[in-house]
Scaffold this motif. Structure first.
Motif, short mmCIF file in Angstrom:
data_model
loop_
_atom_site.label_atom_id
_atom_site.label_comp_id
_atom_site.label_asym_id
_atom_site.label_seq_id
_atom_site.Cartn_x
_atom_site.Cartn_y
_atom_site.Cartn_z
N ASP A 56 0.73 -1.38 0.20
CA ASP A 56 -0.11 -0.01 -0.05
C ASP A 56 0.82 1.45 -0.01
O ASP A 56 0.35 2.55 -0.51
CB ASP A 56 -1.11 -0.01 1.18
N HIS A 59 1.69 3.60 -3.24
CA HIS A 59 0.88 4.88 -3.78
C HIS A 59 1.63 5.92 -3.36
O HIS A 59 1.65 7.15 -4.12
CB HIS A 59 -0.55 4.73 -3.73
N TYR A 217 -11.81 -3.06 1.73
CA TYR A 217 -10.64 -2.64 1.05
C TYR A 217 -10.86 -1.87 -0.28
O TYR A 217 -11.90 -2.26 -0.84
CB TYR A 217 -9.76 -3.99 0.78
N VAL A 219 -8.71 -0.64 -3.78
CA VAL A 219 -7.69 -0.59 -4.87
C VAL A 219 -8.02 -0.10 -6.09
O VAL A 219 -9.01 -0.52 -6.93
CB VAL A 219 -6.88 -1.95 -4.94
N GLU A 269 -2.82 -8.73 -2.95
CA GLU A 269 -2.44 -9.02 -1.75
C GLU A 269 -1.52 -10.18 -1.47
O GLU A 269 -1.36 -11.00 -2.05
CB GLU A 269 -3.74 -9.05 -0.80
N LYS A 275 -6.97 -7.76 2.34
CA LYS A 275 -7.72 -7.36 1.20
C LYS A 275 -8.71 -8.37 0.62
O LYS A 275 -8.52 -8.97 -0.56
CB LYS A 275 -6.74 -6.71 -0.06
#
Length: 489
Positions: A56, A59, A217, A219, A269, A275
């Motif tokens: 994570d 990003h 979660y 994404v 994940e 997730k």
């Protein structure tokens, strides 16, 4: 510090901050379009390495890079303004030239003329301190003035940051379950059913059978989500069809409605990652829309496209049980989960369940989707997994281990637990299966510990196949293997 460097830095930083102040953390922020380019330009192997090794936090790196690029571009306009002022020996022209250049640059990037003033005005302001520096030393600021400029820039960034935060959070989505109704709505009954069938666990770290919207979660391929009003949305069915047509949000929501439990798992994940979540989704089946489009000839593939530029290819047969959802746990689909409409394809990885869906294009031959172009293995079914999310010591000295298990549309038949590193196995207690073909189950096991030991869990799907033992990373087909944990007595 060299004055040109100082102006470059202060103008660049303050310009980014000014854009944030007016636009907030939205797609109108100057960083957002740059970030989209950075994400799409990053080579697939680097993306895979970042997902597998950084997770994570990855990003944050591409956002930092995008902010740096925006700062460099805006800082450059300030330097150019200085140069023009010095070249013409008209120092007062420098801030105006810099501001106009910064505004034009920001408009070119964001297509927002008014909001672009947020970047242009601070660039012009902080260009003033270096006006005329390329031609004469008479205008060189003193050390005190330079420090004052830096302090002013810091103050501006703080104020702009606060304004941007308010702008970003002023329209915060309500992310919770549907309020109680009398009589209970279908969604309320589903939520109550899930709550009733959840296991009574001592663990605090194992969610119930339905995840709250705020904990579900999330994404995406980029940092900034599209913003689409219901009235502005439509979805086209195009390509190798007898009749191309589009459907509006109002037309879609007038179709027969269903409320489904659906679980989503992230392909990127880690093996025992978190997730993996379930919600009650409200929507309509996609099959009747495909039948209305009447695919031609040997058309057996479909490309699903999204407002953010994302695209995924499916076999048409995989879409026959798919679902177009516009609500989540009784609430309008949140922006971050694909408002106003997303697709849910049973048994497939979460990344393939396209958010902000705008087009279904029927194809006569297969094409690579977004992640396939980056080396991932397409739209295959999810891997079977039993997660070990918590171990809790009970008051009587025993230990409770618990988690969730998921195998897509194959379902979960059993979860087996070993408390001696895999030498012997015991069936775990499972929650009763919820209605639906693509739903997880909770599991738990309580035992007497005997010294330090290793707990291992594995699932058996509804077809009788055991979760593979050999471990693999998430790239390119999703993590596999038995989950284990060392526990001290």
């Amino acid at each position: 510090m060299d004055k040109r460097v100082q102006v470059f830095a202060l103008a660049g930083i303050s310009g980014v901050a000014g854009s944030y102040a007016l636009a907030g953390y939205t797609r109108q922020f100057i960083v957002a379009p740059i970030d989209a380019v950075v994400v799409r330009s990053t080579p697939g192997p680097i993306v895979a390495w970042m997902i597998t090794n950084v997770g994570d936090a990855g990003h944050l790196l591409h956002i930092a890079l995008s902010m740096a690029i925006a700062g460099v571009l805006l800082g450059t306009t300030a330097v150019l303004g200085q140069f023009v002022g010095a070249k013409l020996d008209r120092w007062f022209l420098a801030p105006g030239v810099a501001g106009v250049l910064a505004w034009a640059l920001t408009v070119a990037i964001t297509t927002e003329p008014v909001l672009s003033l947020g970047a242009a005005l601070p660039v012009a302001l902080f260009t003033v301190i270096g006006a005329g520096s390329l031609s004469t030393a008479d205008h060189d600021p003193s050390r005190r003035r330079a420090l004052g400029s830096i302090q002013s820039a810091i103050g501006f960034v703080v104020v702009a940051g606060g304004a941007g935060w308010i702008k970003t959070n002023s329209d915060t989505e309500t992310a919770d379950e549907e309020p109680a109704s009398d009589p209970p709505s279908p969604v309320t009954r589903r939520l109550e059913e899930a709550n009733t069938q959840s296991l009574d666990l001592a663990a605090d770290n194992v969610p119930g059978l339905v995840s709250s919207i705020g904990e579900f979660y999330n994404v995406d391929i980029a940092e900034f989500d599209p913003e689409i009003a219901d009235d502005d949305w439509s979805m086209g069915l195009t390509g190798e069809v007898e009749t191309e047509f589009s459907v509006t949000f109002e037309e879609l929501t007038d179709r027969p409605t269903e409320h489904r439990y659906v679980t989503l798992r992230c392909v990127g994940e880690s093996l025992n990652g978190r997730k993996l979540d379930t919600a009650v989704w409200t929507g309509t089946p996609i099959k009747p829309l495909l039948e209305e489009a009447d695919p031609e000839g040997d058309c057996d593939c479909a490309m699903l496209r999204a407002e953010d530029g994302y695209f995924v290819q499916f076999p048409v047969e995989a879409l026959e049980d798919a679902f177009l959802a516009w609500e989540m746990n009784g609430r309008p689909l949140p922006k971050s989960h694909g408002h106003p409409v997303r697709v849910l394809v049973p048994g497939h990885w979460g990344e393939t369940n396209v958010k902000w869906l705008t087009e279904i294009e029927l194809l006569d031959e297969a094409m690579d989707g977004y992640w396939e172009q980056r080396g991932w293995h397409g739209t295959g079914p999810v891997n079977t997994v039993a997660k070990l999310w918590d171990d809790t010591r009970l008051d009587d000295g025993r230990i409770e281990v618990a988690g969730h298990a998921y195998a897509g549309t194959r379902g979960i038949e059993r979860v087996e637990v070993s408390t001696d590193g895999g030498a012997s196995w015991t069936d775990a207690t499972l929650s009763a299966p919820l209605p639906g073909e693509d739903v997880w189950r909770q599991w738990s096991h309580v035992y007497e510990p005997t010294g330090d030991h290793e707990v291992v869990v594995r699932a058996i799907d509804g077809e009788g196949d055991r979760q593979p033992r050999d471990q693999s990373d998430s790239f390119p087909s999703g993590a596999t293997g038995w989950v284990s944990k060392e526990i001290s007595a």
